[in-house]
Scaffold this motif. Structure first.
Motif, PDB file in Angstrom:
ATOM      1  N   VAL A  65       0.830  -1.204   0.000  1.00 27.17           N
ATOM      2  CA  VAL A  65       0.000   0.000   0.000  1.00 27.17           C
ATOM      3  C   VAL A  65       0.865   1.255   0.000  1.00 27.17           C
ATOM      4  N   VAL A  66       1.967   1.229   0.741  1.00 26.92           N
ATOM      5  CA  VAL A  66       2.853   2.386   0.799  1.00 26.92           C
ATOM      6  C   VAL A  66       4.279   1.996   0.429  1.00 26.92           C
ATOM      7  N   HIS A  67       5.041   2.999   0.049  1.00 25.08           N
ATOM      8  CA  HIS A  67       6.479   2.850  -0.159  1.00 25.08           C
ATOM      9  C   HIS A  67       7.149   3.616   0.967  1.00 25.08           C
ATOM     10  N   THR A  68       8.122   3.000   1.618  1.00 21.49           N
ATOM     11  CA  THR A  68       8.842   3.632   2.712  1.00 21.49           C
ATOM     12  C   THR A  68      10.259   3.917   2.260  1.00 21.49           C
ATOM     13  N   GLN A  69      10.660   5.172   2.406  1.00 23.31           N
ATOM     14  CA  GLN A  69      12.003   5.589   2.010  1.00 23.31           C
ATOM     15  C   GLN A  69      12.722   6.160   3.223  1.00 23.31           C
ATOM     16  N   ALA A  70      13.922   5.661   3.479  1.00 28.35           N
ATOM     17  CA  ALA A  70      14.719   6.185   4.580  1.00 28.35           C
ATOM     18  C   ALA A  70      15.318   7.516   4.144  1.00 28.35           C
ATOM     19  N   GLN A  71      15.170   8.508   4.997  1.00 24.55           N
ATOM     20  CA  GLN A  71      15.736   9.825   4.740  1.00 24.55           C
ATOM     21  C   GLN A  71      16.375  10.287   6.051  1.00 24.55           C
ATOM     22  N   GLY A  72      17.661  10.026   6.182  1.00 21.45           N
ATOM     23  CA  GLY A  72      18.327  10.277   7.455  1.00 21.45           C
ATOM     24  C   GLY A  72      17.782   9.323   8.496  1.00 21.45           C
ATOM     25  N   THR A  73      17.297   9.863   9.593  1.00 23.50           N
ATOM     26  CA  THR A  73      16.729   9.023  10.654  1.00 23.50           C
ATOM     27  C   THR A  73      15.226   8.855  10.506  1.00 23.50           C
ATOM     28  N   GLN A  74      14.646   9.514   9.511  1.00 15.54           N
ATOM     29  CA  GLN A  74      13.194   9.436   9.323  1.00 15.54           C
ATOM     30  C   GLN A  74      12.828   8.433   8.234  1.00 15.54           C
ATOM     31  N   ARG A  75      11.596   7.979   8.306  1.00 14.45           N
ATOM     32  CA  ARG A  75      11.014   7.122   7.270  1.00 14.45           C
ATOM     33  C   ARG A  75       9.889   7.916   6.629  1.00 14.45           C
ATOM     34  N   ILE A  76       9.987   8.086   5.318  1.00 13.32           N
ATOM     35  CA  ILE A  76       8.986   8.834   4.571  1.00 13.32           C
ATOM     36  C   ILE A  76       8.050   7.831   3.893  1.00 13.32           C
ATOM     37  N   LEU A  77       6.749   7.968   4.155  1.00 15.61           N
ATOM     38  CA  LEU A  77       5.747   7.076   3.570  1.00 15.61           C
ATOM     39  C   LEU A  77       5.059   7.776   2.407  1.00 15.61           C
ATOM     40  N   SER A  78       4.924   7.061   1.297  1.00 18.44           N
ATOM     41  CA  SER A  78       4.166   7.561   0.154  1.00 18.44           C
ATOM     42  C   SER A  78       3.275   6.428  -0.356  1.00 18.44           C
ATOM     43  N   LEU A  79       2.145   6.802  -0.936  1.00 20.35           N
ATOM     44  CA  LEU A  79       1.207   5.794  -1.445  1.00 20.35           C
ATOM     45  C   LEU A  79       1.714   5.197  -2.746  1.00 20.35           C
ATOM     46  N   ARG A  80       1.452   3.928  -2.932  1.00 22.99           N
ATOM     47  CA  ARG A  80       1.770   3.256  -4.190  1.00 22.99           C
ATOM     48  C   ARG A  80       0.508   3.236  -5.059  1.00 22.99           C
ATOM     49  N   THR A  81      -0.023   4.415  -5.286  1.00 21.14           N
ATOM     50  CA  THR A  81      -1.287   4.563  -6.000  1.00 21.14           C
ATOM     51  C   THR A  81      -1.246   3.914  -7.373  1.00 21.14           C
ATOM     52  N   GLU A  82      -0.187   4.180  -8.131  1.00 27.00           N
ATOM     53  CA  GLU A  82      -0.096   3.637  -9.488  1.00 27.00           C
ATOM     54  C   GLU A  82      -0.093   2.106  -9.472  1.00 27.00           C
ATOM     55  N   ASP A  83       0.681   1.527  -8.576  1.00 22.67           N
ATOM     56  CA  ASP A  83       0.741   0.060  -8.479  1.00 22.67           C
ATOM     57  C   ASP A  83      -0.608  -0.523  -8.070  1.00 22.67           C
ATOM     58  N   LEU A  84      -1.253   0.095  -7.087  1.00 28.39           N
ATOM     59  CA  LEU A  84      -2.545  -0.417  -6.623  1.00 28.39           C
ATOM     60  C   LEU A  84      -3.623  -0.251  -7.693  1.00 28.39           C
ATOM     61  N   ASP A  85      -3.612   0.878  -8.406  1.00 33.32           N
ATOM     62  CA  ASP A  85      -4.604   1.076  -9.463  1.00 33.32           C
ATOM     63  C   ASP A  85      -4.395   0.110 -10.625  1.00 33.32           C
ATOM     64  N   GLU A  86      -3.153  -0.246 -10.884  1.00 33.88           N
ATOM     65  CA  GLU A  86      -2.866  -1.217 -11.942  1.00 33.88           C
ATOM     66  C   GLU A  86      -3.364  -2.608 -11.550  1.00 33.88           C
ATOM     67  N   ARG A  87      -3.114  -2.990 -10.299  1.00 27.08           N
ATOM     68  CA  ARG A  87      -3.521  -4.324  -9.829  1.00 27.08           C
ATOM     69  C   ARG A  87      -5.019  -4.416  -9.558  1.00 27.08           C
ATOM     70  N   PHE A  88      -5.565  -3.382  -8.898  1.00 30.38           N
ATOM     71  CA  PHE A  88      -6.964  -3.404  -8.452  1.00 30.38           C
ATOM     72  C   PHE A  88      -7.601  -2.053  -8.778  1.00 30.38           C
TER      73      PHE A  88
END
Length: 119
Positions: A65-88
């Motif tokens: 559902v989300v992509h998690t990217q490490a940015q320093g000590t933080q984790r940035i969450l973004s939606l995988r909208t394109e992937d989810l819309d393609e699958r479902f």
């Protein structure tokens, strides 16, 4: 730093996505990302322990559902909208529109309103 597993688009399973979206806190997080874009985990106003929020973020990531990217000590969450819309097609939009229409009386929203009232 440990590499985080994200399922390939073709490996995202409907049951996993629905399970991830079935929890009020996770649904709130996904809704907030959709409204405001990618966010650090610590930006979500939730009445739970940091470790519990980490568990919810992991559940969303492992479901695809989300992509998690490490940015320093933080984790940035973004939606995988394109992937989810393609699958479902339409699934994420349908779930989030229903969640947002339900308003604060639905699950976690009650806790969110109480937090706003308390300051």
């Amino acid at each position: 730093m440990k590499l985080l597993h994200h399922p390939d688009r073709k490996d995202i399973q409907l049951a996993s996505v629905l399970y991830a979206l079935s929890d009020p806190v996770r649904l709130y997080v996904v809704s907030e990302i959709r409204k405001h874009g990618a966010q650090a985990c610590n930006s979500f106003k939730v009445p739970i322990a940091k470790s519990t929020l980490t568990h919810h973020a992991r559940t969303l990531r492992e479901a695809g559902v989300v992509h998690t990217q490490a940015q320093g000590t933080q984790r940035i969450l973004s939606l995988r909208t394109e992937d989810l819309d393609e699958r479902f097609p339409g699934l994420l939009d349908s779930v989030l529109v229903a969640y947002e229409k339900a308003g604060p009386g639905e699950g976690f929203g009650e806790q969110e309103e109480e937090m706003k009232e308390q300051g």
